[in-house]
Design an enzyme around this catalytic site. Structure first.
Site, PDB file in Angstrom:
ATOM      1  N   LYS A 101       0.841  -1.215   0.000  1.00  0.00           N
ATOM      2  CA  LYS A 101       0.000   0.000   0.000  1.00  0.00           C
ATOM      3  C   LYS A 101       0.874   1.262   0.000  1.00  0.00           C
ATOM      4  CE  LYS A 101      -3.316   2.983   0.846  1.00  0.00           C
ATOM      5  NZ  LYS A 101      -4.395   3.398  -0.005  1.00  0.00           N
ATOM      6  N   LYS A 161       0.464  11.393   5.770  1.00  0.00           N
ATOM      7  CA  LYS A 161       0.732  10.356   6.781  1.00  0.00           C
ATOM      8  C   LYS A 161       1.333   9.117   6.123  1.00  0.00           C
ATOM      9  CE  LYS A 161      -2.397   7.493   7.140  1.00  0.00           C
ATOM     10  NZ  LYS A 161      -3.313   6.380   7.165  1.00  0.00           N
TER      11      LYS A 161
HETATM   12  P1  NAD Z   1     -12.115   8.440   8.652  1.00  0.00           P
HETATM   13  O1  NAD Z   1     -11.419   9.407   9.556  1.00  0.00           O
HETATM   14  O2  NAD Z   1     -13.242   8.908   7.802  1.00  0.00           O
HETATM   15  O3  NAD Z   1     -12.673   7.177   9.517  1.00  0.00           O
HETATM   16  C1  NAD Z   1     -12.047   6.643  10.636  1.00  0.00           C
HETATM   17  C2  NAD Z   1     -13.147   6.254  11.626  1.00  0.00           C
HETATM   18  O4  NAD Z   1     -12.551   5.603  12.752  1.00  0.00           O
HETATM   19  C3  NAD Z   1     -13.941   7.442  12.169  1.00  0.00           C
HETATM   20  O5  NAD Z   1     -15.331   7.205  11.998  1.00  0.00           O
HETATM   21  C4  NAD Z   1     -13.583   7.462  13.658  1.00  0.00           C
HETATM   22  O6  NAD Z   1     -14.652   7.903  14.470  1.00  0.00           O
HETATM   23  C5  NAD Z   1     -13.295   5.987  13.892  1.00  0.00           C
HETATM   24  N1  NAD Z   1     -12.479   5.750  15.085  1.00  0.00           N
HETATM   25  C6  NAD Z   1     -11.266   6.303  15.394  1.00  0.00           C
HETATM   26  N2  NAD Z   1     -10.872   5.867  16.624  1.00  0.00           N
HETATM   27  C7  NAD Z   1     -11.854   5.026  17.072  1.00  0.00           C
HETATM   28  C8  NAD Z   1     -12.028   4.297  18.269  1.00  0.00           C
HETATM   29  N3  NAD Z   1     -11.127   4.351  19.260  1.00  0.00           N
HETATM   30  N4  NAD Z   1     -13.147   3.554  18.421  1.00  0.00           N
HETATM   31  C9  NAD Z   1     -14.084   3.500  17.428  1.00  0.00           C
HETATM   32  N5  NAD Z   1     -13.984   4.193  16.267  1.00  0.00           N
HETATM   33  C10 NAD Z   1     -12.861   4.944  16.095  1.00  0.00           C
HETATM   34  O7  NAD Z   1     -10.956   7.786   7.750  1.00  0.00           O
HETATM   35  P2  NAD Z   1     -11.127   7.004   6.352  1.00  0.00           P
HETATM   36  O8  NAD Z   1     -11.003   7.976   5.226  1.00  0.00           O
HETATM   37  O9  NAD Z   1     -12.286   6.071   6.436  1.00  0.00           O
HETATM   38  O10 NAD Z   1      -9.748   6.158   6.350  1.00  0.00           O
HETATM   39  C11 NAD Z   1      -9.556   5.019   7.164  1.00  0.00           C
HETATM   40  C12 NAD Z   1      -8.235   4.360   6.740  1.00  0.00           C
HETATM   41  O11 NAD Z   1      -8.298   3.987   5.356  1.00  0.00           O
HETATM   42  C13 NAD Z   1      -7.007   5.296   6.864  1.00  0.00           C
HETATM   43  O12 NAD Z   1      -5.906   4.552   7.317  1.00  0.00           O
HETATM   44  C14 NAD Z   1      -6.795   5.789   5.435  1.00  0.00           C
HETATM   45  O13 NAD Z   1      -5.430   6.141   5.187  1.00  0.00           O
HETATM   46  C15 NAD Z   1      -7.225   4.581   4.635  1.00  0.00           C
HETATM   47  N6  NAD Z   1      -7.707   4.872   3.287  1.00  0.00           N
HETATM   48  C16 NAD Z   1      -8.541   5.937   3.030  1.00  0.00           C
HETATM   49  C17 NAD Z   1      -8.967   6.194   1.730  1.00  0.00           C
HETATM   50  C18 NAD Z   1      -9.887   7.361   1.410  1.00  0.00           C
HETATM   51  O14 NAD Z   1     -10.055   7.674   0.210  1.00  0.00           O
HETATM   52  N7  NAD Z   1     -10.499   8.015   2.379  1.00  0.00           N
HETATM   53  C19 NAD Z   1      -8.545   5.369   0.686  1.00  0.00           C
HETATM   54  C20 NAD Z   1      -7.733   4.265   0.963  1.00  0.00           C
HETATM   55  C21 NAD Z   1      -7.315   4.033   2.272  1.00  0.00           C
END
Ligand code: NAD
Length: 286
Positions: A167, A235
């Protein structure tokens, strides 16, 4: 199957919805936001209770410290893990920390896969994510039917950590391509060309790419609402640079892209990296 799913954000919400719609029983725990609409899930007080109620626990959290807290913290997943349970971390986090998390879960009688994704929010919503997996083949086979509900291009890359490494390789290519497209469009525009026509011409040649297509268009239309937040991409580049340092590998252009991101609005889409190049050229596209 009884599935724990923790991290119902931009990516996790549609992924969990697909699993629930396919007939799986979902348990979750929330840290701040309420249960997103349209997800049939049982909300439990802490990750430990989610683990107690599940055969497979999926994590989709922002960063390494979040996974550490949810997995190993007070009333974390580890405290409630049932012997034989499988933990699948689909967040993008450090490959180095991943190996430590997998060892700790293994010592408690569970198994662990790292399975980060590419394809963004659209890929999560359309269940077309690319899923890059690290871990044992037997665990991969066990998780495959769930991966097939959420994604399309699913690969067991290698041992624990290999999914995260793959990734990060993806994120290096995407960042450097965004930077290259930014340089090219700013250069052509300051030379007096219409960047929209330059993009159109280049889409038919050897410089064509998804980034030129999608992010190039965003740059020209100034459409910088995320999408993929620049801070999450920065990040990922920091994780790649840390990992490369521990291997004695130089990533000079990744370091530059990571630095340029510090000059940008971190809450905008990563295509807004073009603004750093515009500032250096004292010139704005269109
Ligand atoms: P986001 O911030 O929208 O979602 C993360 C979720 O985790 C939030 O709803 C938050 O409330 C929850 N969370 C955090 N700590 C928590 C806890 N202690 N208990 C319960 N819930 C908790 O982020 P995202 O965009 O969904 O990304 C998630 C992962 O996927 C990241 O590592 C990101 O790099 C990766 N990613 C994102 C994308 C994108 O396009 N957004 C694409 C590929 C990969």
């Amino acid at each position: 199957m009884k599935i724990g799913f923790i991290g119902l954000g931009v990516m996790g919400s549609p992924m969990a919805r697909h699993l629930a719609n396919a007939g799986h029983e979902i348990a979750t725990t929330l840290n701040r936001s309420p249960l997103p609409e349209g997800i049939a899930a049982r909300v439990l007080p802490a990750p430990a209770e989610v683990a107690e109620a599940s055969e497979i626990v999926i994590l989709m959290l922002p960063d390494t410290p979040d996974v550490e807290r949810v997995l190993l913290g007070d009333r974390g997943v580890l405290a409630g893990l049932r012997p034989g349970s499988l933990v699948i971390d689909m967040s993008t986090i450090s490959p180095i920390a991943t190996r430590r998390f997998a060892d700790t879960v293994g010592q408690k009688g569970g198994s662990y896969l790292d399975a980060p994704v590419s394809g963004g929010q659209v890929g999560a919503e359309n269940a077309t994510l690319t899923i890059m997996v690290g871990g044992a083949e037997a665990d991969f086979d066990r998780a495959l039917p769930l991966f097939q509900i959420m994604g399309k291009n699913i690969t067991l890359v290698g041992a624990t950590g290999a999914g995260q490494t793959c990734k990060l390789a993806n994120q290096i290519i995407v960042a450097l391509t965004i930077e290259a497209v930014s340089e090219a469009l700013v250069f052509a525009s300051k030379a007096g060309c219409d960047p929209a026509r330059v993009r159109q011409a280049l889409m038919g040649g050897f410089a064509a790419s998804r980034v030129l297509e999608v992010h190039g268009e965003r740059m020209i239309k100034r459409s910088f609402a995320p999408g993929f937040r620049l801070k999450l991409h920065q990040k990922d580049l920091t994780l790649a640079l840390d990992s490369a340092k521990s291997l004695g590998v130089a990533l000079p252009n990744t370091a530059t892209a990571q630095e340029l991101m510090s000059a940008c609005d971190r809450e905008q889409d990563h295509s807004s990296l073009v603004k750093a190049l515009e500032a250096l050229a004292s010139h704005r596209l269109g």
